[in-house]
Design an enzyme around this catalytic site. Structure first.
Site, mmCIF file in Angstrom:
data_model
loop_
_atom_site.group_PDB
_atom_site.id
_atom_site.type_symbol
_atom_site.label_atom_id
_atom_site.label_comp_id
_atom_site.label_asym_id
_atom_site.label_seq_id
_atom_site.Cartn_x
_atom_site.Cartn_y
_atom_site.Cartn_z
ATOM 1 N N ASP A 154 0.813 -1.220 0.000
ATOM 2 C CA ASP A 154 0.000 0.000 0.000
ATOM 3 C C ASP A 154 0.846 1.270 0.000
ATOM 4 O OD1 ASP A 154 -2.278 -1.683 0.301
ATOM 5 O OD2 ASP A 154 -1.822 -1.801 2.438
ATOM 6 N N LYS A 194 1.723 2.201 -5.116
ATOM 7 C CA LYS A 194 2.349 1.672 -6.335
ATOM 8 C C LYS A 194 1.532 1.995 -7.577
ATOM 9 C CE LYS A 194 2.947 -2.594 -4.608
ATOM 10 N NZ LYS A 194 2.888 -2.445 -3.172
ATOM 11 N N ASN A 199 -4.995 -10.725 -3.787
ATOM 12 C CA ASN A 199 -4.871 -10.026 -2.496
ATOM 13 C C ASN A 199 -4.368 -8.600 -2.733
ATOM 14 O OD1 ASN A 199 -2.416 -11.093 -3.387
ATOM 15 N ND2 ASN A 199 -1.672 -11.661 -1.361
ATOM 16 N N GLY A 228 -4.259 -4.869 -4.706
ATOM 17 C CA GLY A 228 -5.270 -3.977 -5.253
ATOM 18 C C GLY A 228 -4.624 -2.689 -5.716
ATOM 19 N N HIS A 229 -4.694 -2.441 -7.016
ATOM 20 C CA HIS A 229 -4.133 -1.197 -7.558
ATOM 21 C C HIS A 229 -5.262 -0.380 -8.170
ATOM 22 C CE1 HIS A 229 0.147 -3.030 -8.204
ATOM 23 N NE2 HIS A 229 -0.214 -2.928 -6.954
ATOM 24 N N GLN A 277 2.138 -6.250 -2.955
ATOM 25 C CA GLN A 277 2.470 -6.220 -1.518
ATOM 26 C C GLN A 277 3.790 -5.465 -1.292
ATOM 27 O OE1 GLN A 277 1.627 -9.787 -2.685
ATOM 28 N NE2 GLN A 277 -0.424 -8.975 -2.536
HETATM 29 P P1 IMP Z 1 -2.558 -12.896 2.467
HETATM 30 O O1 IMP Z 1 -1.639 -12.400 1.423
HETATM 31 O O2 IMP Z 1 -4.007 -12.717 2.125
HETATM 32 O O3 IMP Z 1 -2.244 -14.293 2.928
HETATM 33 O O4 IMP Z 1 -2.339 -11.975 3.779
HETATM 34 C C1 IMP Z 1 -1.143 -12.030 4.566
HETATM 35 C C2 IMP Z 1 -0.765 -10.629 5.055
HETATM 36 O O5 IMP Z 1 -0.407 -9.814 3.950
HETATM 37 C C3 IMP Z 1 -1.887 -9.879 5.785
HETATM 38 O O6 IMP Z 1 -1.304 -9.078 6.796
HETATM 39 C C4 IMP Z 1 -2.467 -8.988 4.712
HETATM 40 O O7 IMP Z 1 -3.104 -7.859 5.243
HETATM 41 C C5 IMP Z 1 -1.192 -8.622 3.954
HETATM 42 N N1 IMP Z 1 -1.437 -8.270 2.542
HETATM 43 C C6 IMP Z 1 -1.706 -9.103 1.516
HETATM 44 N N2 IMP Z 1 -1.836 -8.418 0.370
HETATM 45 C C7 IMP Z 1 -1.629 -7.124 0.676
HETATM 46 C C8 IMP Z 1 -1.583 -5.927 -0.127
HETATM 47 O O8 IMP Z 1 -1.758 -5.933 -1.348
HETATM 48 N N3 IMP Z 1 -1.315 -4.772 0.559
HETATM 49 C C9 IMP Z 1 -1.069 -4.757 1.903
HETATM 50 N N4 IMP Z 1 -1.091 -5.844 2.668
HETATM 51 C C10 IMP Z 1 -1.360 -7.025 2.055
#
Ligand code: IMP
Length: 430
Positions: free
Chosen positions: A13, A16, A38, A40-41, A224
């Site tokens: 976040d 990007k 997971n 989001g842009h 991420q």
């Molecule tokens: P997962 O990727 O859904 O397994 O989540 C694992 C951890 O990564 C959690 O703390 C999520 O909030 C974090 N996370 C996953 N994708 C993102 C993203 O795109 N931005 C910020 N945090 C993320």
């Protein structure tokens, strides 16, 4: 000719979307190499807002090729829904501008269910995942029982593969007192959508090789951030992929020499969603203010992000781990209203000073930040496009940040608008 990898240098976040959008206008090919939906842009182009999760940012631009590499985990239904959503805004998506690796692994409904089951029973020990099934899908990949895009080619093969993976999942489900997962309905559903996915499927490594030979500019689009990397992040509070720049090579199938410049997107303060250590977290009014001014709510899950001061120790660490050449500093304008701004320049554990975040969770929780305090600039920097126009106190903060993290600042973003950027160095030309 340069290829650029864009990655988040904190916990994701970092903003990007805006930088990737700008760079994708210069690139010929944009490739996602890890993560899944997971991420989001949000892109705003000519007044139209696109919320991308799995599709690379190049998809919304004409004459660009978008690639979903083998390192990405794909929920096929989420992908098809996203394709339709983007198409409904007038964007053409065909097998000419979208290529999906035939060896990318699929996220199936039982992965999402497993993610939810485990988060629900974990109580206070939960990770705070996005509940999209990312972790369980990557586990099946390294467990060698995953279903990959190419498995959709034959029903017989699919059925055998599902037998193997469900034997594993159903053993766990049974142990946890959950209903067993039946494969027959899933086979029918998967065979129904198979042709819609397979039309995009190709050997991505071969295409990347061709693009490289033809001197095409490739933008590797990370998702991420490095502190969520499964090896280098704040384990176990991490995602299940390698988010560092070097995973761009394995995630599409090319050599590390194909990544010529690593751009680390870095927020002028720090945020994190989900659980886990966060040394500079602010649970007071200032943290609230950063969250409100920075609109710190998750794009995918709408969760409120935790906010805190800029942690120079962490970013200096992630710059080294990921070989970052330059950083794009984002959201500087969010700090405009603060009288005093702090930057973490060291840690203390049990009275002992240290200059890095230790790998042990117990120690990470104990870490106390040592701050350097800066005078705020108390005036708007929103929309400024030249370094010289920034208030002196803002320049002092940026200079110190740059010196401390030991990496060049290549651009500074002063509002969500694409043109509100102070450009110091173009990564494609650096
Ligand atoms: P997962 O990727 O859904 O397994 O989540 C694992 C951890 O990564 C959690 O703390 C999520 O909030 C974090 N996370 C996953 N994708 C993102 C993203 O795109 N931005 C910020 N945090 C993320």
């Amino acid at each position: 000719m340069k290829n650029v990898a864009v990655i988040g240098s904190q916990w994701g976040d970092e903003g990007k979307g805006k930088i990737v959008d700008w760079l994708s206008s210069e690139a010929d090919v944009v490739a996602r190499f890890q993560g899944g939906h997971n991420a989001g842009h949000t892109l705003v182009i000519d007044g139209v807002t696109y919320k991308l999760r799995l599709l690379p940012s190049g998809i919304v631009r004409k004459n660009k090729i978008s690639i979903i590499g083998n390192g990405v985990v794909i929920d096929p239904w989420a992908l098809l829904e996203e394709i339709e959503e983007v198409r409904s805004k007038g964007v053409e998506i065909t097998s000419k501008n979208l290529i999906i690796s035939e060896s990318a692994n699929l996220i199936l409904p039982f992965h999402k269910e497993m993610d939810e089951i485990r988060e629900d029973i974990a109580g206070k020990a939960k990770i705070g995942t996005t509940r999209r099934g990312i972790g369980p899908a990557y586990e099946d990949k390294v467990g060698r029982r995953s279903i990959r895009v190419m498995d959709l080619l034959s029903q017989k093969n699919l059925s055998q593969r599902l037998e193997t993976v469900l034997m594993h999942h159903n053993a766990i489900r049974k142990g946890l007192g959950k209903e067993l997962y039946e494969k027959n309905k899933l086979i029918t559903e998967l065979m129904n959508i198979a042709p819609k996915i397979l039309i995009y499927s190709q050997p991505v490594w071969k295409k990347i090789n061709e693009f490289t030979k033809n001197k095409k500019k490739i933008l590797f689009e990370g998702a991420q951030g490095i502190l969520l990397d499964v090896d280098h992040g704040t384990y176990p509070f991490v995602t299940s992929s390698n988010t560092v720049a070097s995973s761009a090579a394995t995630g599409v199938g090319c050599g590390p020499q194909n990544i010529n410049y690593v751009l680390g997107i870095t927020k002028a303060y720090t945020t994190r969603v989900g659980e886990g250590p966060f040394p500079t977290e602010l649970t007071d009014k200032i943290g609230e203010e950063l969250g409100i001014r920075g609109k710190e709510f998750g794009t995918v899950t709408s969760r409120k992000r935790r906010c805190g001061w800029f942690d120079g120790v962490l970013v200096r660490q992630t710059i080294k781990i990921s070989g970052i050449d330059g950083i794009a500093l984002t959201k500087l304008d969010v700090l405009d209203t603060l009288e005093e701004i702090k930057m973490c320049v060291g840690y203390e554990i049990d009275g002992k000073k240290i200059d890095y975040l230790p790998a042990s969770l117990e120690e990470q929780i104990k870490v106390k930040p040592i701050y350097k305090v800066f005078k705020g600039w108390l005036q708007s920097t929103k929309g400024i496009k030249n370094l010289e126009e920034l208030p002196q106190n803002a320049r002092n903060y940026i200079k110190e940040l740059e010196n401390f993290i030991d990496a060049k600042i290549s651009s500074i973003s002063t509002s969500p608008e694409r043109n509100d950027t102070i450009l110091i160095e173009d990564p494609f030309k650096a």
